[in-house]
Design a protein around this motif. Structure first.
Motif, PDB file in Angstrom:
ATOM      1  N   LYS A 185     -33.444  39.109 -36.718  1.00 25.20           N
ATOM      2  CA  LYS A 185     -32.245  40.318 -36.822  1.00 25.20           C
ATOM      3  C   LYS A 185     -31.575  41.204 -35.389  1.00 25.20           C
ATOM      4  CE  LYS A 185     -33.500  41.105 -41.413  1.00 25.20           C
ATOM      5  NZ  LYS A 185     -33.834  41.853 -42.417  1.00 25.20           N
ATOM      6  N   LYS A 186     -32.443  40.351 -34.402  1.00 21.33           N
ATOM      7  CA  LYS A 186     -32.458  41.155 -33.220  1.00 21.33           C
ATOM      8  C   LYS A 186     -31.631  40.773 -32.235  1.00 21.33           C
ATOM      9  CE  LYS A 186     -37.530  43.403 -33.032  1.00 21.33           C
ATOM     10  NZ  LYS A 186     -38.965  42.785 -33.171  1.00 21.33           N
ATOM     11  N   GLN A 187     -30.944  39.559 -33.025  1.00 30.38           N
ATOM     12  CA  GLN A 187     -29.987  38.978 -31.664  1.00 30.38           C
ATOM     13  C   GLN A 187     -28.808  38.623 -33.358  1.00 30.38           C
ATOM     14  OE1 GLN A 187     -31.776  34.868 -31.483  1.00 30.38           O
ATOM     15  NE2 GLN A 187     -33.200  35.621 -30.159  1.00 30.38           N
ATOM     16  N   LEU A 188     -28.134  39.496 -33.468  1.00 34.90           N
ATOM     17  CA  LEU A 188     -27.090  39.905 -33.975  1.00 34.90           C
ATOM     18  C   LEU A 188     -25.894  39.362 -33.545  1.00 34.90           C
ATOM     19  CD1 LEU A 188     -27.655  42.368 -36.698  1.00 34.90           C
ATOM     20  CD2 LEU A 188     -28.276  40.203 -37.077  1.00 34.90           C
ATOM     21  N   ILE A 189     -24.255  38.364 -33.578  1.00 39.02           N
ATOM     22  CA  ILE A 189     -23.577  38.879 -32.934  1.00 39.02           C
ATOM     23  C   ILE A 189     -22.577  39.745 -33.530  1.00 39.02           C
ATOM     24  CG2 ILE A 189     -21.953  37.380 -32.083  1.00 39.02           C
ATOM     25  CD1 ILE A 189     -23.715  34.669 -32.445  1.00 39.02           C
ATOM     26  N   THR A 190     -22.172  40.635 -32.480  1.00 33.97           N
ATOM     27  CA  THR A 190     -20.668  41.105 -33.099  1.00 33.97           C
ATOM     28  C   THR A 190     -19.500  40.665 -32.153  1.00 33.97           C
ATOM     29  OG1 THR A 190     -21.812  42.891 -32.949  1.00 33.97           O
ATOM     30  CG2 THR A 190     -19.014  43.265 -33.193  1.00 33.97           C
ATOM     31  N   THR A 191     -18.802  39.936 -33.372  1.00 30.80           N
ATOM     32  CA  THR A 191     -17.161  39.932 -33.154  1.00 30.80           C
ATOM     33  C   THR A 191     -15.992  40.471 -32.559  1.00 30.80           C
ATOM     34  OG1 THR A 191     -18.171  37.472 -33.552  1.00 30.80           O
ATOM     35  CG2 THR A 191     -15.539  37.772 -33.329  1.00 30.80           C
ATOM     36  N   ILE A 192     -15.016  40.787 -32.086  1.00 32.57           N
ATOM     37  CA  ILE A 192     -14.293  41.862 -32.304  1.00 32.57           C
ATOM     38  C   ILE A 192     -12.957  40.531 -31.858  1.00 32.57           C
ATOM     39  CG2 ILE A 192     -12.707  43.866 -30.403  1.00 32.57           C
ATOM     40  CD1 ILE A 192     -15.921  44.593 -29.662  1.00 32.57           C
ATOM     41  N   HIS A 241      -3.834  43.129 -25.769  1.00 35.93           N
ATOM     42  CA  HIS A 241      -4.083  43.810 -25.449  1.00 35.93           C
ATOM     43  C   HIS A 241      -4.580  44.445 -24.102  1.00 35.93           C
ATOM     44  CE1 HIS A 241      -7.868  46.872 -26.290  1.00 35.93           C
ATOM     45  NE2 HIS A 241      -8.154  46.256 -25.054  1.00 35.93           N
ATOM     46  N   LYS A 242      -4.287  45.659 -23.694  1.00 35.74           N
ATOM     47  CA  LYS A 242      -4.695  45.758 -22.591  1.00 35.74           C
ATOM     48  C   LYS A 242      -5.667  46.358 -22.012  1.00 35.74           C
ATOM     49  CE  LYS A 242       0.932  47.021 -21.757  1.00 35.74           C
ATOM     50  NZ  LYS A 242       1.008  45.439 -21.849  1.00 35.74           N
ATOM     51  N   ASN A 243      -6.210  46.962 -22.181  1.00 35.84           N
ATOM     52  CA  ASN A 243      -8.006  47.728 -22.221  1.00 35.84           C
ATOM     53  C   ASN A 243      -8.792  46.807 -21.504  1.00 35.84           C
ATOM     54  OD1 ASN A 243     -10.138  49.651 -21.823  1.00 35.84           O
ATOM     55  ND2 ASN A 243     -10.283  50.055 -23.438  1.00 35.84           N
ATOM     56  N   LYS A 244      -9.358  46.406 -19.904  1.00 35.50           N
ATOM     57  CA  LYS A 244     -10.597  45.546 -20.156  1.00 35.50           C
ATOM     58  C   LYS A 244     -11.910  46.028 -20.067  1.00 35.50           C
ATOM     59  CE  LYS A 244      -6.872  42.562 -17.676  1.00 35.50           C
ATOM     60  NZ  LYS A 244      -6.193  42.020 -18.584  1.00 35.50           N
ATOM     61  N   THR A 245     -11.711  47.273 -20.357  1.00 41.08           N
ATOM     62  CA  THR A 245     -12.546  47.524 -21.094  1.00 41.08           C
ATOM     63  C   THR A 245     -13.461  47.340 -22.287  1.00 41.08           C
ATOM     64  OG1 THR A 245     -12.949  49.342 -20.239  1.00 41.08           O
ATOM     65  CG2 THR A 245     -13.694  47.568 -18.529  1.00 41.08           C
ATOM     66  N   LEU A 246     -14.827  47.079 -22.864  1.00 41.19           N
ATOM     67  CA  LEU A 246     -14.888  47.197 -24.532  1.00 41.19           C
ATOM     68  C   LEU A 246     -16.013  48.214 -24.376  1.00 41.19           C
ATOM     69  CD1 LEU A 246     -14.038  43.766 -25.888  1.00 41.19           C
ATOM     70  CD2 LEU A 246     -12.485  45.975 -25.844  1.00 41.19           C
ATOM     71  N   LYS A 247     -16.685  49.504 -25.307  1.00 41.57           N
ATOM     72  CA  LYS A 247     -17.106  50.048 -25.518  1.00 41.57           C
ATOM     73  C   LYS A 247     -18.346  48.814 -26.351  1.00 41.57           C
ATOM     74  CE  LYS A 247     -15.080  54.713 -26.003  1.00 41.57           C
ATOM     75  NZ  LYS A 247     -15.027  55.404 -26.631  1.00 41.57           N
ATOM     76  N   LYS A 248     -19.378  49.342 -25.712  1.00 42.54           N
ATOM     77  CA  LYS A 248     -20.842  48.443 -26.025  1.00 42.54           C
ATOM     78  C   LYS A 248     -20.170  48.433 -26.941  1.00 42.54           C
ATOM     79  CE  LYS A 248     -25.259  47.089 -25.675  1.00 42.54           C
ATOM     80  NZ  LYS A 248     -26.537  46.741 -25.484  1.00 42.54           N
TER      81      LYS A 248
END
Length: 174
Positions: A24-31, A37-44
């Motif tokens: 469970k500590k190695q879950l993956i989030t896919t966005i 999409h112009k914003n180069k930075t994504l919030k964690k």
């Protein structure tokens, strides 16, 4: 040969494999983002890891709770012990499919139309599937609708009514 290779696998081997791969500590989030999409930075995105809680009632019923505070939906599932395809014989072949198709259609108090409108009006749905050993009966709804829909969901399972007209219609469809 294939099935004989399973004879040497122990319960401890399965537990070790599960501990290794279901971390469970190695879950993956896919966005998913559009090409534009112009914003180069994504919030964690912070993931909350919650432990599954097992509750055993006095009557032996086991309940597994796995809360996910970030989810807006609730999934409640009843799994039967038995009732799967393997239990069918040539004499009662198809009874599991017929049962799964009839669950959630009618109770002694609620008609098919009433049940359908109650769940559809909340954007919720009932689902029933059949495995080799188990029948799975599921409610999917928004978290805020759970208190209202859970008693109806349980009623459609524990007080299911299979009248002759519903059975004939389902057989015709099958």
């Amino acid at each position: 040969t294939y099935t004989n290779n399973f004879k040497n696998i122990s319960a401890k081997d399965l537990q070790n494999t599960a501990k290794n791969y279901f971390n469970k500590k190695q879950l993956i989030t896919t966005i998913g983002l559009s090409k534009n999409h112009k914003n180069k930075t994504l919030k964690k995105v912070e993931q909350t890891v919650s432990e599954t809680k097992k509750i055993t009632l006095k009557n032996g019923l086991r309940i597994l709770l796995h809360p996910n505070k970030s989810s807006r939906s609730t999934k409640i599932q009843i799994l039967t012990k038995g009732g799967g395809l393997i239990q069918e014989t040539p004499k009662d072949n198809g009874v599991g499919t017929l049962t799964k198709n009839l669950l959630g259609k009618k109770t002694s108090k609620l008609s098919k139309d009433k049940i359908e409108s109650l769940f559809e009006n909340h954007g919720a749905y009932l689902d029933c599937n059949l495995g080799n050993h188990t029948l799975y009966y599921t409610l999917n709804c928004l978290t805020e609708d759970t208190k209202k829909l859970l008693p109806i969901f349980l009623e459609t399972f524990y007080d299911a009514e299979f009248n002759e007209n519903l059975i004939k219609e389902e057989k015709r469809k099958l």
